[in-house]
Design an enzyme around this catalytic site. Sequence first.
Site, PDB file in Angstrom:
ATOM      1  CE1 TYR A 118      -6.880   5.858  14.356  1.00 60.30           C
ATOM      2  CE2 TYR A 118      -8.047   6.417  16.657  1.00 60.30           C
ATOM      3  CZ  TYR A 118      -6.984   6.943  15.162  1.00 60.30           C
ATOM      4  OH  TYR A 118      -6.983   8.379  15.756  1.00 60.30           O
ATOM      5  CG  ASP A 158      -4.699   5.550  11.478  1.00 63.38           C
ATOM      6  OD1 ASP A 158      -3.642   5.761  10.867  1.00 63.38           O
ATOM      7  OD2 ASP A 158      -5.451   6.558  11.630  1.00 63.38           O
ATOM      8  CG  ASN A 160      -1.920   7.073  13.938  1.00 69.32           C
ATOM      9  OD1 ASN A 160      -1.720   7.729  13.118  1.00 69.32           O
ATOM     10  ND2 ASN A 160      -2.838   6.526  14.653  1.00 69.32           N
ATOM     11  CG  HIS A 261      -6.708   7.837   7.194  1.00 66.96           C
ATOM     12  ND1 HIS A 261      -6.132   7.615   7.677  1.00 66.96           N
ATOM     13  CD2 HIS A 261      -6.500   8.809   8.238  1.00 66.96           C
ATOM     14  CE1 HIS A 261      -4.951   8.169   9.090  1.00 66.96           C
ATOM     15  NE2 HIS A 261      -6.035   8.589   9.032  1.00 66.96           N
TER      16      HIS A 261
END
Length: 270
Positions: A118, A158, A160, A261
């Site tokens: 993450y 994720d 980002n 998500h």
Amino acid sequence: MLTIATVNVNGIRAAYKRGMGTWLETRKPDVLLLQEVRASDEILADHLAADGWHLAHEASETKGRAGVAIASRLPMDAVRIGMRTGVTGDTGRWVEADLAVPSHDGAPARKVTVVSTYIHSGTVGTPSMDEKYAFLDHVTSRLGDLSRDGGSAVVAGDLNIAHREADIKNWKGNLKAAGFLPRERAYLDRWFDDLGWRDLGRELGGEGPGPFTWWSWRGQAFDNDAGWRIDYQLATPELADAAVTATVDRAATYAERFSDHAPVVVEYDL
């Protein structure tokens, strides 16, 4: 067939209240990679261990933030928790496990390394962007190690970061926004072009736009499919060659979402 799913759950307790358990029972992945667990080892186990999962989890040192986990139907031969980098807020963002995938022809089991990560979201003009770039430097180093080792590995989660214009609906309006900055996107260029990692969501999901994996809870973003593709499964060449399908499990309606998500699910023919 080995099925690996990755999803940012936006809090494991909230996701289960919104129906994550129903998705999990229907999809039945062999490996589940989770981000933003936002819970203790005990709470995570309460939700998953009863179903026979083997678990590896790194909670964030900041309560209620981040947290990454691996849940596997296959036993874990080795687990590596965290990436201690000295970067502020780096806990709850990286966990690795080596799985032994059995052969059906009498050959030795195949080792597959799985990672749930993450990456920081970051905010332009604040120290959080420096933290994101510093963490991305460490991720790049680790990806280099894994790719040089050869073999089968998948790094998922994720990130980002939307890599290309096809990965974000409103790319023109986000050219100066965190998640679509040229410097951020350059990290993915290096991972793919220099280190050899392959983006299975793009390879098997078509040229786009999309399929997107994240939509704001606010407004009509989900209904209008105004999303970002920021959730990935990246594989080493050996494992990528075995990937046959990549699917974004987008909920049928806004009301049926269990997170902001959607899961990214890849099937590997091993």
